[in-house]
Structure formats: C-alpha cells, structure tokens
Design an enzyme around this catalytic site. Structure first.
Site, PDB file in Angstrom:
ATOM      1  N   GLU A  51      81.184 -68.926  37.499  1.00  0.00           N
ATOM      2  CA  GLU A  51      79.946 -68.655  36.767  1.00  0.00           C
ATOM      3  C   GLU A  51      79.221 -69.912  36.280  1.00  0.00           C
ATOM      4  O   GLU A  51      79.093 -70.126  35.070  1.00  0.00           O
ATOM      5  CB  GLU A  51      80.233 -67.727  35.581  1.00  0.00           C
ATOM      6  CG  GLU A  51      80.771 -66.381  36.003  1.00  0.00           C
ATOM      7  CD  GLU A  51      81.055 -65.439  34.819  1.00  0.00           C
ATOM      8  OE1 GLU A  51      80.846 -65.849  33.666  1.00  0.00           O
ATOM      9  OE2 GLU A  51      81.470 -64.301  35.061  1.00  0.00           O
ATOM     10  N   GLU A  56      85.332 -60.619  39.678  1.00  0.00           N
ATOM     11  CA  GLU A  56      85.526 -60.091  38.318  1.00  0.00           C
ATOM     12  C   GLU A  56      84.756 -58.797  38.179  1.00  0.00           C
ATOM     13  O   GLU A  56      83.603 -58.701  38.626  1.00  0.00           O
ATOM     14  CB  GLU A  56      84.987 -61.030  37.226  1.00  0.00           C
ATOM     15  CG  GLU A  56      85.836 -62.210  36.931  1.00  0.00           C
ATOM     16  CD  GLU A  56      85.268 -63.072  35.788  1.00  0.00           C
ATOM     17  OE1 GLU A  56      84.547 -62.540  34.908  1.00  0.00           O
ATOM     18  OE2 GLU A  56      85.549 -64.272  35.799  1.00  0.00           O
TER      19      GLU A  56
HETATM   20  O1  IFM Z   1      85.813 -63.398  29.806  1.00  0.00           O
HETATM   21  C1  IFM Z   1      84.728 -63.667  30.646  1.00  0.00           C
HETATM   22  C2  IFM Z   1      85.129 -64.611  31.760  1.00  0.00           C
HETATM   23  O2  IFM Z   1      85.658 -65.784  31.259  1.00  0.00           O
HETATM   24  C3  IFM Z   1      83.942 -64.933  32.620  1.00  0.00           C
HETATM   25  N1  IFM Z   1      83.274 -63.740  33.069  1.00  0.00           N
HETATM   26  C4  IFM Z   1      82.966 -62.737  32.084  1.00  0.00           C
HETATM   27  C5  IFM Z   1      84.194 -62.404  31.270  1.00  0.00           C
HETATM   28  C6  IFM Z   1      83.870 -61.317  30.228  1.00  0.00           C
HETATM   29  O3  IFM Z   1      82.850 -61.745  29.375  1.00  0.00           O
END
Ligand code: IFM
Length: 463
Positions: free
Chosen positions: A178, A378
């Site tokens: 990210e 994710e």
């Molecule tokens: O916890 C975070 C992660 O570190 C990066 N993506 C989003 C998740 C939830 O906010």
C-alpha cells in the site's frame, strides 16, 4: 451476480468451487504483530518514533509487545497449518535486517525470518514475504525518507540482502504494501508515521516508493527470484451523482488513490501526465524511472476493503471531511459522501462485497492484457465483539463476490484474509480487531474465533 443476496452480500450454503490451484492464505505485517522491538539488534523504525508522540495513536498504545509473535511464531505457524491455508503473507522488518537502513546487515535479524520460513515450509505453508509494510528505518527517515530518491536504492539493497538469505525457499515475493496509504497518511496528512503534513507536496514520495518497487524487482530477479508482485490498495470510486462536478471530483479521487499507483506499474506511465508529472517533478529522470517501475510483474496484488463515494465540495474551499476514519483537511477538490444501505464494520466501513467484483472486472476492462494474474493480498474486517457472525458473513460475501469476478473472466489466483491475528492497527491502536484469531493483550493467549473455524471448514469443502 446472485440477486438473492443481502446488501452485505452473504448467503447461506457452501461456497462455490474455486479453480484448481487457487491459493488461500492469511496476512500479517511485522510491526503489527512481532513486538520484540529491542531484540537481536533490531534498529528503530519510524513507527517506534511515531508512537512516542503524544496523541498520535488513539489509545496511546504501541507495538513494543504487540502479539508477541517474535517469540510465539511457532504457535502461530501451527494455527496457520490447522486453518488449512496454503500460504502465509508476512512482512520482513527492514530495521531488523538493516538497523541503520544499510549497508550493514544484521544477521540475527535475518535469522528470525529464516526460522519462520523453515517452520512454514515444514508445515507445508508457502511463505510470502512482503519486503516493506511501512516500517522505514529511522536512519533512512532522518536522511529524508521517501522524499529522497536515494531511499529507493537503499530499499533495493535491502531487498537483495533478504533474497540472498531466504531466496532458496521463497518463490512468491511482495515488494511494497500500500504505497498509497504511506504517501497519503504518512507524508500527506501526518496521521501515520513518519507524521509529515505535506499535502500534495507528498507526491514525490509516491514516485520514490514506486521506483523502490521497480529497483527491488530488479534486485530480486538478479538473485534468480520469481513470483514477484506488489500489494496495492484499491476500491471502486462512486460519484455522488451524475452531475459534472461530482463526476470530476470522483475522477480526481480515483486518479490519486487508484490510478496513480496502478498505472506506472501496469502500463509504465503515469495517468493524466500533464496533471501528475508536475506534482512529481524534482524527482529526477521520470521517463527512465517509469521503464524500471513498469517492468512486467508475475502477478498483481489487490488489497480491497470498501468502495468510496465522492462528490464535489459543497462550497469553495470546503472539501475534506471524515473519510472512513481518516480526517481529510478542508480545501481539497473532493469530499467524501456517506454510503448508505449497507451494513458497517465496527470501524464504520461499509460492507459491499459486490464492489470487489466491480473493482476486478473494472481493472480487467481498463488494463486488458497488461493486467497479470491478480491475487487478493488483503481483505477482511474489524469487529470487536466476542461473537463472530459478522466476520463470517463478511468473508462469505466477499468470497462469493470474488468468485463472480472469476466467472466473469478475471484471472484471480489467490485470496489472503487480513488478518490471521488481532493486532496493532496503526493510529487506531489495539481497538480494532481484524483477526481470525483473538489475542488477549494481557496474556497473549490466542483463541481462534468462529470465523477461523468457518474458514477452515470452507477450505476443507473446497478440497
Ligand atoms: O491493518 C491494515 C494493514 O496494515 C494494511 N491494510 C489495511 C489493514 C486494515 O486497516
């Protein structure tokens, strides 16, 4: 789409069958779970410094202990094995490997990941390391951090050191997690480490992160590594109305949060160059950099949580506002709008599984054969209660939506739940619980939640 599904997207019954060879996994990141910040020669990261600044983390907590994974990794690998997923996405902490940001390598830091990878392989779980999940060494930040072009080269040298040690057992790599969030929250708004508030002045960070990604891909490949991807966060942007002003505001938001990070990687160019190039200027020879950034990947990682509805600011100088827990300053050319008619997680995020299908089919339509196979790196939700019905509904709905995308012809090869464990949720501290496994932060005892067992049984049914 299955029209009989509730707005949250789930329906009862077995999940549809996913393609043979589909990779199931769970995700975590170093600072969020490891703890042991002073052990075995680890250097400090920007997050160690950020959490010491009063008021930066809502509950005043930090990652000094977190879930104690550094000591308890064997127990966590056993949980992963019992869950029945084939892959585990974790991140390597740059300051453990290079306490000063380089060039000195701390062998004891690499030893930890060596032990973890061995334990995963012994359990039949594929290790999928992410090289950077926001924990920049403090020494690198002191030299300008990601505002400096040189940080990209330092990151590539670190990638090389990790590949030299783990490359014999790792065949799937993620360079960055990210970069959009680090640019926006870390350097633009100051709500994450390193806490800089540069507004649009943060945009060179995006370029240097992407350059670091490209140089790391080169470094990994020079070591013979394959299976390389990136984990970018994406979500559909919905315009608040058909009006030209709302459409324009939504287009700009989509440009900044989605296209700015996808297109250099997938197409080797920045979107709307006449608009974005000046904002990235001062960063050196962008054309040559784009060739490096756009080196074709083996797969493309998507972190998906929610769509965004965006409209034009109500008045001149308005804009900004509360956006999914992120406070956007006034004066921006877009404003967040409430998404109504869907359930919400305890974080307040709307639960819209169909937006995952929309996102993936939209990517396929937008990028065509430049889009390599996709992996959802994710997806998950924060619910704080003891009951876990909502998390099960969330996962069920999103997996059905993912299957819809596959049926519509998108080449999706894997899905990783965020997260294996409850963990340190950055500026939110420990209040947000994303885990399939509950962590008691007093005792560090792990207790699988109902969603853990639901996923285990769903995966058994897939086999
Ligand atoms: O916890 C975070 C992660 O570190 C990066 N993506 C989003 C998740 C939830 O906010």
């Amino acid at each position: 789409m299955d029209g009989s599904r509730a707005p949250g997207g789930s329906s009862s019954g077995a999940l549809p069958r996913f393609p043979a060879g589909f990779v199931w996994g769970v995700s975590t990141s170093a600072y969020q779970i490891e703890g042991a910040v002073d052990e075995d020669g680890r250097g400090r990261s920007v997050w160690d410094a950020f959490v010491e600044r009063a008021g930066r983390v809502k509950d005043g907590s930090d990652g000094r202990v977190a879930t104690g994974h550094y000591q308890r990794y064997r127990e966590d690998v056993a949980l992963i094995e019992e869950l029945g997923v084939g892959a585990y996405r974790f991140s390597v902490a740059w300051p453990r490997v290079m306490p000063d940001g380089g060039p000195r390598v701390n062998a004891a830091g690499l030893d930890f990941y060596d032990r973890l990878v061995d334990a995963l392989c012994a359990a039949g779980v594929r290790p999928v390391p992410t090289l950077f999940h926001w924990d920049t060494p403090e020494a690198v930040e002191a030299a300008g951090g990601w505002l400096e072009r040189d940080t990209a080269s330092r990151f590539a040298a670190y990638a090389d050191a990790v590949a030299a040690r783990l490359g014999d057992r790792v065949d799937r790599w993620i360079t960055l997690n990210e970069p959009a969030e680090l640019t926006l929250l870390g350097y633009g708004l100051g709500q994450h480490a390193p806490g800089r508030e540069l507004g649009f002045g943060a945009l060179p960070v995006a370029h240097h992160l992407l350059l670091g990604h490209g140089l790391a891909v080169q470094a990994l490949r020079a070591r013979g590594a394959g299976g390389i991807g990136i984990a970018n966060s994406h979500g559909p942007t919905w315009a608040a109305s058909e009006s030209a002003a709302d459409q324009e505001a939504a287009g700009l938001y989509d440009l900044l949060l989605n296209r700015l990070f996808a297109e250099p990687v997938l197409l080797g160019r920045y979107p709307e160059e006449e608009l974005t190039a000046p904002l990235l200027s001062g960063t050196g020879p962008v054309d040559e950099d784009l060739r490096i950034i756009g080196e074709p990947l083996d797969w493309y990682g998507v972190n998906y949580y929610q769509p965004t509805k965006v409209g034009a600011p109500a008045a001149e100088g308005a804009g900004g506002g509360d956006f999914a827990g992120i406070e956007l300053p006034p004066g921006l050319p877009f404003a967040p709008r409430e998404i109504e008619g869907y359930p919400r997680t305890d974080f307040g995020w709307p639960v819209v599984p169909a937006a995952l299908t929309e996102l993936l089919t939209g990517f396929r339509d937008r990028y065509g054969d430049r889009l390599p196979p996709v992996v959802i790196t994710e997806n998950g939700c924060s619910y704080d209660g003891v009951g876990d019905r909502e998390r099960i509904a969330f996962l069920d709905g999103h997996l059905r939506a993912l299957h819809d995308a596959i049926t519509a012809g998108v080449d999706v090869r894997g899905y990783f739940v965020w997260s294996l464990l409850d963990n340190f949720e950055w500026a939110e501290g420990y209040a947000r619980r994303f885990g399939l496994v509950h962590v008691d932060y007093d005792t560090l005892v792990r207790t699988p939640k109902a969603s853990y067992y639901w996923l285990r049984d769903a995966l058994r049914a897939q086999r």
